[in-house]
Design a protein around this motif. Structure first.
Motif, short mmCIF file in Angstrom:
data_model
loop_
_atom_site.label_atom_id
_atom_site.label_comp_id
_atom_site.label_asym_id
_atom_site.label_seq_id
_atom_site.Cartn_x
_atom_site.Cartn_y
_atom_site.Cartn_z
N ASP A 1 4.02 5.08 1.68
CA ASP A 1 2.69 4.30 1.84
C ASP A 1 2.41 3.52 2.53
N SER A 2 1.22 3.30 3.58
CA SER A 2 0.94 2.59 4.22
C SER A 2 0.15 0.99 3.07
N HIS A 3 -0.21 1.09 1.92
CA HIS A 3 -0.68 0.36 1.14
C HIS A 3 0.46 -0.07 0.40
N GLU A 4 1.99 0.50 0.01
CA GLU A 4 2.73 -0.30 0.18
C GLU A 4 2.88 -1.37 0.46
N MET A 5 3.52 -1.09 1.96
CA MET A 5 3.34 -1.61 3.04
C MET A 5 3.18 -3.14 3.61
N ASP A 6 1.64 -3.24 3.16
CA ASP A 6 0.55 -3.76 2.78
C ASP A 6 1.00 -4.58 2.01
N PHE A 7 1.23 -4.02 0.39
CA PHE A 7 1.82 -5.37 -0.37
C PHE A 7 3.03 -5.55 0.00
N ILE A 8 4.21 -5.20 0.71
CA ILE A 8 5.88 -5.42 0.87
C ILE A 8 5.20 -7.44 1.44
N ASN A 9 4.08 -6.93 2.50
CA ASN A 9 3.60 -7.98 3.39
C ASN A 9 3.32 -8.77 2.86
N LYS A 10 2.51 -9.09 2.07
CA LYS A 10 2.02 -10.13 1.11
C LYS A 10 2.66 -10.93 0.24
N VAL A 11 3.53 -10.04 0.35
CA VAL A 11 4.99 -10.48 -1.28
C VAL A 11 5.73 -11.33 -0.48
#
Length: 140
Positions: free
Chosen positions: A56-66
């Protein structure tokens, strides 16, 4: 849907319905992580992201923030993709309990990033919990 965001430098907040849960600052734990430990954390987050079979795009956003918070880039993420489970587990064993608990929080937030915690995501978290003995939460 859960919203994951960063406040200040490294204080995590998770918005759950109308209640805001503020995690303790893990600045020290991020600072003390070795590069190999950061890559192993990305390995685990990648596995959690793929556990339900849908990215999901939200998962990609989260991993990018990490990645931003750990100050790592594409090369480290690529290393995480290439890492073996055996190597990651070996690296996890070198982590302090606080660093393992940080991993637990990150994995839980990754599982919730798409708004639904899949049974496969629960299974992956439970498996790691069995091996690493997270002390911050009993279940995902």
């Amino acid at each position: 849907m859960n919203e994951i965001y960063e406040t200040g430098m490294l204080i995590f907040c998770r918005l759950v319905t109308t209640e805001v849960i503020t995690y303790k600052s893990y600045k020290q734990e991020f600072m003390e992580l070795t590069l190999k430990q950061k890559i192993a954390i990305l390995f685990a987050l990648k596995n959690m992201m793929l556990a339900d079979g849908v990215v999901d795009s939200h998962e990609m956003d989260f991993i990018n923030k990490v990645c931003q918070m750990m100050k790592v880039g594409q090369a480290e993420f690529d290393a995480a993709v290439q890492m073996s489970e055996t190597e990651a587990k070996s690296i996890f064993q070198t982590m302090t309990q606080e660093q393992k608990n940080l991993l637990s929080y990150l994995l839980q937030d990754m599982a919730r990033a798409d708004g639904h915690v899949d049974d496969c995501e629960k299974t992956y978290w439970t498996k790691l919990n069995g091996e690493l003995k997270f002390t911050n939460l009993a279940s995902i």
